[in-house]
Design an enzyme around this catalytic site. Structure first.
Site, PDB file in Angstrom:
ATOM      1  N   ALA A 139       4.671   4.077   2.615  1.00 27.39           N
ATOM      2  CA  ALA A 139       4.162   2.819   2.050  1.00 27.39           C
ATOM      3  C   ALA A 139       4.354   1.724   3.088  1.00 27.39           C
ATOM      4  CB  ALA A 139       4.928   2.463   0.777  1.00 27.39           C
ATOM      5  N   LYS A 140       3.708   0.613   2.903  1.00 30.35           N
ATOM      6  CA  LYS A 140       3.988  -0.583   3.716  1.00 30.35           C
ATOM      7  C   LYS A 140       3.463  -1.778   2.959  1.00 30.35           C
ATOM      8  CE  LYS A 140       5.109  -0.344   7.775  1.00 30.35           C
ATOM      9  NZ  LYS A 140       6.341  -0.075   8.477  1.00 30.35           N
ATOM     10  N   GLY A 141       4.145  -2.898   3.131  1.00 28.60           N
ATOM     11  CA  GLY A 141       3.693  -4.109   2.464  1.00 28.60           C
ATOM     12  C   GLY A 141       3.919  -5.303   3.354  1.00 28.60           C
TER      13      GLY A 141
ATOM     14  N   ASP B 206      10.893  -4.860   8.006  1.00 26.21           N
ATOM     15  CA  ASP B 206       9.913  -4.618   9.067  1.00 26.21           C
ATOM     16  C   ASP B 206       9.825  -5.936   9.843  1.00 26.21           C
ATOM     17  OD1 ASP B 206       7.843  -2.231   9.653  1.00 26.21           O
ATOM     18  OD2 ASP B 206       6.796  -4.102  10.052  1.00 26.21           O
TER      19      ASP B 206
ATOM     20  N   VAL C  59       0.854  -1.187   0.000  1.00 27.31           N
ATOM     21  CA  VAL C  59       0.000   0.000   0.000  1.00 27.31           C
ATOM     22  C   VAL C  59       0.890   1.237   0.000  1.00 27.31           C
ATOM     23  CG1 VAL C  59      -1.771   1.303   1.253  1.00 27.31           C
ATOM     24  CG2 VAL C  59      -1.868  -1.193   1.214  1.00 27.31           C
TER      25      VAL C  59
END
Ligand code: GLU
Length: 429
Positions: free
Chosen positions: A118-120, A159, A73
């Site tokens: 963003a992060k996924g 992460d 995202v």
């Protein structure tokens, strides 16, 4: 329905509706009245710009294929490429990634890094996968995202449950597809591939730099502060070590197996050696063993939350026995928990400021990769300290000026940076 529920349940936002996305939106609404933002811009910022969902097939070692849902995202590309970690965890969802992407936007803009958030992640149990399976999963996930990531588009980083090795696989997969080495596609890589010195320690060390600054402002003497740290990974483990190296007393730490506590203070060298030999803190000798939720309620001066989201809630916040709560993880305090801590005059150092050391050194890594010119460890540490002190001072001043919490102030500062740029750029076309 509460205001926040109504806001998220708005048809346009249903796809991202999870407790964590509600938390991120509720925090945004708490900050907006103090920010310099008109309603059209605020409305734009309530939505992530792009949300990608893919299904990642992985051949297990025994031969059968298992498919894992995976996401990326990207919340805002107003200030530059989007930036944020990739996590492997059973709770990963579109809404969780969206919330974390929103926080990455405020984190980057607060620190004045030329990025959006963003992060996924991949929904899987990383502990159940072998190194070979994790490698296949990472490479296939990267291939699925080829069209949306890039050094000028979106730059992943580690992460939860991802690390230098994961980043090396992403860098290699991306580079093989384009035909030449592209170190600047990810940060948090091994130093041998163009990773930055001090990136590994940056988040945990940054947490302690922010605590030290807060202690100065509060007139507290840092050495001797009694600290409890939830989490013993890349953030909590390093933060605990840094706290101890600066003569704070680390009384308690925890990992997935539970917590350990000693009123006399823990010998962190011995604890690290135990974890290296046994995998977890379980059965560590000559200390009191507690559960993770008991750990949070231990009496101390400084409680560092460096494990998971949603740890301090409306249920346990009345029993938190610390003066200062420090968010090393992203989103560890719920909206209800936050309100109770505020009522009890327990100060919270918010995630977007406190754990920003990681992405700040990620930015240094990207700049070094693009320039093919590398800095020394001391240079990086000094630049990080300078960036965090500057952000801390702006947040503290704004909180005093407007009479708002440090979290509201951090968000207002971040939102104002993005909103200013969005206003100048306008809505296309
Ligand atoms: N995943 C980390 C965070 O939440 C680091 C992100 C990055 O370095 O891009 O801040």
């Amino acid at each position: 329905m509460t205001d926040v529920e109504e806001l998220v349940a708005d048809e346009g936002r249903l796809e991202w509706d999870t407790p964590l996305f509600r938390t991120a939106l509720a925090q945004f609404e708490q900050a907006i009245p103090y920010a310099d933002v008109n309603e059209s811009i605020a409305e734009r910022l309530r939505y992530p710009e792009r949300s990608v969902m893919v299904a990642v097939p992985v051949r297990r070692d025994e031969g059968h294929v298992e498919v894992f849902p995976a996401y990326r995202v990207q919340h805002s590309s107003v200030l530059g490429p989007t930036k944020g970690g990739i996590r492997y965890d059973p709770h990963v969802s579109l809404g969780e990634c969206a919330a974390l992407a929103v926080w990455m936007t405020w984190k980057c803009s607060l620190l004045r890094l030329p990025y959006g958030g963003a992060k996924g992640g991949v929904r899987c149990d990383p502990r159940a996968l072998s190194p070979a399976e994790l490698q296949r999963l990472t490479r296939r996930y990267t291939s699925e995202l080829m069209g949306v990531i890039g050094p000028q588009e979106d730059i992943p980083a580690p992460d939860m449950a991802t690390n230098e090795q994961t980043m090396a696989w992403i860098m290699d997969t991306y580079s093989m597809q384009v035909g030449y080495a592209v170190p600047e596609i990810v940060t948090g890589k091994p130093v041998a591939l163009g990773g930055s010195l001090f990136r590994h320690e940056a988040t945990g060390a940054g947490v302690v730099m922010v605590i030290e600054r807060a202690c100065q402002r509060l007139g507290w003497n840092f050495p001797g502060q009694r600290c409890v740290v939830q989490g013993f990974g890349n953030v909590g483990g390093i933060a605990a070590q840094e706290l101890a190296s600066k003569d704070a007393a680390v009384l308690g730490v925890s990992d997935i197996s539970g917590g350990i506590y000693s009123e006399a203070g823990l010998d962190l060298g011995a604890v690290r050696a135990w974890v290296a030999a046994h995998g977890t803190l379980e059965d560590y000798p000559d200390v009191q063993h507690v559960t993770n939720s008991e750990l949070l309620e231990l009496p101390c001066d400084i409680l560092v939350l460096a494990a998971l989201e949603g740890q301090v809630t409306g249920e346990n916040a009345p029993r938190i026995d610390a003066q200062l709560v420090v968010e090393g993880a992203n989103g560890p305090t719920t909206i209800e928990g936050d309100a109770i801590l505020a009522e009890r005059s327990i100060l919270v150092l918010p995630d977007v400021l406190t754990n920003a050391g990681g992405v700040t050194v990620s930015y240094f890594e990207w700049v070094q990769d693009l320039g093919r010119l590398f800095w020394t460890r001391d240079e990086i540490r000094a630049r990080l300290a300078e960036k965090l002190a500057d952000a801390f001072d702006r947040v503290w001043a704004l909180s005093e000026e407007k009479g708002i919490s440090l979290r509201q102030a951090a968000l207002v500062a971040g939102i104002n940076e993005v909103a200013g740029a969005l206003k100048a750029r306008g809505i296309y076309p």
